[in-house]
Scaffold this motif. Structure first.
Motif, mmCIF file in Angstrom:
data_model
loop_
_atom_site.group_PDB
_atom_site.id
_atom_site.type_symbol
_atom_site.label_atom_id
_atom_site.label_comp_id
_atom_site.label_asym_id
_atom_site.label_seq_id
_atom_site.Cartn_x
_atom_site.Cartn_y
_atom_site.Cartn_z
ATOM 1 N N LEU A 267 0.844 -1.199 0.000
ATOM 2 C CA LEU A 267 0.000 0.000 0.000
ATOM 3 C C LEU A 267 0.876 1.246 0.000
ATOM 4 O O LEU A 267 1.987 1.224 0.522
ATOM 5 N N VAL A 268 0.334 2.317 -0.557
ATOM 6 C CA VAL A 268 1.088 3.560 -0.694
ATOM 7 C C VAL A 268 0.378 4.676 0.061
ATOM 8 O O VAL A 268 -0.815 4.907 -0.140
ATOM 9 N N VAL A 269 1.115 5.359 0.933
ATOM 10 C CA VAL A 269 0.618 6.555 1.611
ATOM 11 C C VAL A 269 0.819 7.717 0.638
ATOM 12 O O VAL A 269 1.939 8.099 0.342
ATOM 13 N N LYS A 270 -0.278 8.244 0.124
ATOM 14 C CA LYS A 270 -0.182 9.278 -0.905
ATOM 15 C C LYS A 270 -0.165 10.686 -0.335
ATOM 16 O O LYS A 270 0.307 11.610 -0.983
ATOM 17 N N GLN A 271 -0.726 10.856 0.848
ATOM 18 C CA GLN A 271 -0.749 12.177 1.478
ATOM 19 C C GLN A 271 -0.256 12.031 2.909
ATOM 20 O O GLN A 271 -0.632 11.097 3.605
ATOM 21 N N TYR B 230 -3.264 8.841 5.852
ATOM 22 C CA TYR B 230 -2.996 7.705 6.727
ATOM 23 C C TYR B 230 -4.254 6.871 6.946
ATOM 24 O O TYR B 230 -4.207 5.637 6.952
ATOM 25 N N GLU B 231 -5.385 7.526 7.111
ATOM 26 C CA GLU B 231 -6.642 6.797 7.304
ATOM 27 C C GLU B 231 -6.999 5.974 6.067
ATOM 28 O O GLU B 231 -7.542 4.870 6.186
ATOM 29 N N ALA B 232 -6.687 6.478 4.884
ATOM 30 C CA ALA B 232 -6.968 5.743 3.650
ATOM 31 C C ALA B 232 -6.185 4.436 3.620
ATOM 32 O O ALA B 232 -6.704 3.392 3.207
ATOM 33 N N VAL B 233 -4.931 4.468 4.062
ATOM 34 C CA VAL B 233 -4.116 3.250 4.091
ATOM 35 C C VAL B 233 -4.604 2.312 5.189
ATOM 36 O O VAL B 233 -4.720 1.099 4.971
ATOM 37 N N VAL B 234 -4.911 2.841 6.352
ATOM 38 C CA VAL B 234 -5.399 2.004 7.450
ATOM 39 C C VAL B 234 -6.687 1.282 7.036
ATOM 40 O O VAL B 234 -6.875 0.104 7.346
ATOM 41 N N ALA B 235 -7.547 1.963 6.285
ATOM 42 C CA ALA B 235 -8.801 1.355 5.842
ATOM 43 C C ALA B 235 -8.565 0.178 4.887
ATOM 44 O O ALA B 235 -9.435 -0.683 4.736
ATOM 45 N N LYS B 236 -7.390 0.118 4.272
ATOM 46 C CA LYS B 236 -7.074 -0.950 3.309
ATOM 47 C C LYS B 236 -6.139 -2.015 3.877
ATOM 48 O O LYS B 236 -5.700 -2.897 3.137
ATOM 49 N N LEU B 237 -5.834 -1.972 5.145
ATOM 50 C CA LEU B 237 -4.861 -2.911 5.714
ATOM 51 C C LEU B 237 -5.244 -4.370 5.490
ATOM 52 O O LEU B 237 -4.368 -5.219 5.310
ATOM 53 N N ASN B 238 -6.535 -4.674 5.460
ATOM 54 C CA ASN B 238 -6.951 -6.061 5.245
ATOM 55 C C ASN B 238 -6.547 -6.575 3.858
ATOM 56 O O ASN B 238 -6.413 -7.777 3.652
ATOM 57 N N VAL B 239 -6.308 -5.664 2.910
ATOM 58 C CA VAL B 239 -5.882 -6.044 1.560
ATOM 59 C C VAL B 239 -4.503 -6.704 1.596
ATOM 60 O O VAL B 239 -4.199 -7.584 0.776
ATOM 61 N N LEU B 240 -3.657 -6.315 2.535
ATOM 62 C CA LEU B 240 -2.302 -6.863 2.611
ATOM 63 C C LEU B 240 -2.299 -8.386 2.752
ATOM 64 O O LEU B 240 -1.442 -9.070 2.198
ATOM 65 N N ASN B 241 -3.286 -8.926 3.474
ATOM 66 C CA ASN B 241 -3.336 -10.373 3.681
ATOM 67 C C ASN B 241 -3.670 -11.145 2.418
ATOM 68 O O ASN B 241 -3.347 -12.321 2.307
ATOM 69 N N SER B 242 -4.326 -10.491 1.464
ATOM 70 C CA SER B 242 -4.733 -11.193 0.245
ATOM 71 C C SER B 242 -3.712 -11.067 -0.887
ATOM 72 O O SER B 242 -3.911 -11.610 -1.961
#
Length: 89
Positions: A24-28, A34-46
């Motif tokens: 995942l990429v922190v764009k801002q 940061y909240e946008a990346v935290v919301a996608k953390l479950n994607v890392l497992n897949s």
């Protein structure tokens, strides 16, 4: 190791990570970013760990090919003609 990463979007790193689906990429650098990346953390497992594990080899191969093509184009510009042959094959 095949472990997905979280990185910033400075330089080419963010683009490489996004195109390779390797993290995942922190764009801002603010609360929303940061909240946008935290919301996608479950994607890392897949994410495909084998694909991520093989990325350094793929990047090395594509980097060599890019350098070869760049040199070929530079040679063509320097010569201004092909003289019936294609250099750098």
């Amino acid at each position: 190791m095949g472990i997905p990463i979280i990185c910033n979007d400075i330089g080419d790193t963010g683009q490489i990570v996004e195109k390779s689906d390797s993290g995942l990429v922190v764009k801002q650098f603010n609360k929303e970013g940061y909240e946008a990346v935290v919301a996608k953390l479950n994607v890392l497992n897949s994410m495909d760990q084998n694909k991520i594990r093989n990325l350094p080899l793929l990047i090395m191969i594509f980097s060599r090919e890019f350098i070869r093509m760049h040199r070929c184009i530079k040679n063509l510009k320097d010569e201004n003609t092909i003289h019936g042959t294609i250099p750098c094959q």
